[in-house]
Design a protein around this motif. Structure first.
Motif, short mmCIF file in Angstrom:
data_model
loop_
_atom_site.label_atom_id
_atom_site.label_comp_id
_atom_site.label_asym_id
_atom_site.label_seq_id
_atom_site.Cartn_x
_atom_site.Cartn_y
_atom_site.Cartn_z
N MET A 1 1.78 -0.99 -2.91
CA MET A 1 2.18 0.36 -3.26
C MET A 1 3.71 0.44 -3.19
SD MET A 1 0.53 3.94 -1.99
CE MET A 1 -0.96 3.55 -2.86
N SER A 2 4.31 1.21 -4.07
CA SER A 2 5.77 1.27 -4.11
C SER A 2 6.31 2.01 -2.90
CB SER A 2 6.23 1.96 -5.40
OG SER A 2 6.11 3.36 -5.27
N GLU A 3 7.61 1.88 -2.69
CA GLU A 3 8.26 2.52 -1.55
C GLU A 3 8.33 4.03 -1.73
OE1 GLU A 3 9.40 1.03 1.35
OE2 GLU A 3 8.20 -0.59 0.50
N ASP A 4 8.25 4.51 -2.97
CA ASP A 4 8.39 5.93 -3.25
C ASP A 4 7.01 6.54 -3.53
OD1 ASP A 4 8.91 8.45 -4.17
OD2 ASP A 4 10.32 7.86 -5.71
N THR A 8 4.66 6.82 -7.05
CA THR A 8 3.30 6.29 -7.10
C THR A 8 2.32 7.37 -7.54
OG1 THR A 8 3.80 4.73 -5.33
CG2 THR A 8 1.48 5.20 -5.71
N LEU A 9 2.42 8.55 -6.92
CA LEU A 9 1.53 9.65 -7.26
C LEU A 9 1.76 10.11 -8.70
CD1 LEU A 9 -0.67 11.52 -6.14
CD2 LEU A 9 1.15 13.09 -5.43
N SER A 10 3.01 10.16 -9.13
CA SER A 10 3.34 10.56 -10.50
C SER A 10 2.73 9.59 -11.51
CB SER A 10 4.85 10.63 -10.71
OG SER A 10 5.40 11.65 -9.91
N ASP A 11 2.83 8.30 -11.22
CA ASP A 11 2.26 7.29 -12.11
C ASP A 11 0.74 7.45 -12.21
OD1 ASP A 11 4.79 6.29 -12.54
OD2 ASP A 11 4.53 4.53 -11.24
N GLY A 68 2.17 8.50 4.16
CA GLY A 68 0.94 7.80 3.82
C GLY A 68 -0.26 8.70 3.65
N THR A 69 -0.03 10.02 3.70
CA THR A 69 -1.12 10.99 3.58
C THR A 69 -0.88 11.90 2.39
OG1 THR A 69 -1.44 11.00 5.98
CG2 THR A 69 -2.34 12.87 4.77
N LEU A 70 -1.94 12.16 1.65
CA LEU A 70 -1.89 13.13 0.55
C LEU A 70 -2.63 14.38 1.01
CD1 LEU A 70 -1.28 13.87 -2.44
CD2 LEU A 70 -3.59 13.02 -2.96
N LEU A 71 -1.95 15.51 0.97
CA LEU A 71 -2.57 16.80 1.24
C LEU A 71 -2.92 17.39 -0.12
CD1 LEU A 71 0.01 18.14 3.84
CD2 LEU A 71 -2.19 17.07 4.31
N LEU A 90 -3.14 8.18 1.33
CA LEU A 90 -2.59 8.01 -0.02
C LEU A 90 -3.04 6.70 -0.65
CD1 LEU A 90 -0.86 9.16 -2.28
CD2 LEU A 90 1.14 8.13 -1.18
N ALA A 91 -3.15 5.65 0.15
CA ALA A 91 -3.57 4.35 -0.38
C ALA A 91 -4.99 4.39 -0.93
CB ALA A 91 -3.46 3.28 0.71
N ASP A 92 -5.80 5.40 -0.51
CA ASP A 92 -7.17 5.54 -1.02
C ASP A 92 -7.24 6.36 -2.30
OD1 ASP A 92 -7.99 4.10 1.17
OD2 ASP A 92 -8.67 5.85 2.31
N VAL A 93 -6.11 6.93 -2.71
CA VAL A 93 -6.06 7.75 -3.92
C VAL A 93 -5.73 6.84 -5.10
CG1 VAL A 93 -4.91 9.69 -5.07
CG2 VAL A 93 -5.25 9.73 -2.59
N SER A 94 -6.41 7.08 -6.21
CA SER A 94 -6.13 6.29 -7.43
C SER A 94 -6.08 7.24 -8.62
CB SER A 94 -7.24 5.26 -7.64
OG SER A 94 -8.45 5.93 -7.96
N ALA A 95 -5.70 6.70 -9.76
CA ALA A 95 -5.75 7.49 -10.99
C ALA A 95 -7.19 7.97 -11.23
CB ALA A 95 -5.25 6.67 -12.17
#
Length: 107
Positions: A1-4, A8-11, A68-71, A90-95
């Motif tokens: 996963m990228s540093e930003d 990552t979420l935008s992609d 590392g968390t998505l709310l 966040l690592a469990d989130v995908s497109a």
């Protein structure tokens, strides 16, 4: 996963958006990154996924104090943001996750 994490979420959101448009002509979500929280002094990035047809919104927040968390929360565009956010790693989130959320909530 990228540093930003925001990149990552935008992609992922761009990917999910393209898939939604390709498979659901009635769903045309609007993806927007908002600076309001940072501008107000809150160390967080906000992304909204809006469906103009249903007036529904998925709000995604990356808070600096919870790396590392998505709310996230499912609201209407009129409600904006409520208090009850769910969270996931966040690592469990995908497109695919975002695609499923948009398909289920906006469809």
């Amino acid at each position: 996963m990228s540093e930003d994490p925001l990149k990552t979420l935008s992609d992922m959101a761009s990917d999910a958006h393209a898939r939604i448009q390709a498979t659901h002509e009635n769903i045309n979500p609007v993806v927007e990154v908002r600076r309001g929280m940072r501008d107000a002094g809150i160390p967080a990035d906000v992304m909204t996924l809006d469906c103009l047809r249903t007036r529904r919104r998925i709000t995604l927040i990356l808070h600096d104090e919870q790396p590392g968390t998505l709310l996230y929360q499912f609201v209407t565009m009129e409600d904006e943001v409520g208090d009850n956010f769910q969270s996931m790693v966040l690592a469990d989130v995908s497109a695919g996750t975002l695609f499923d959320w948009m398909q289920d909530y906006f469809g």
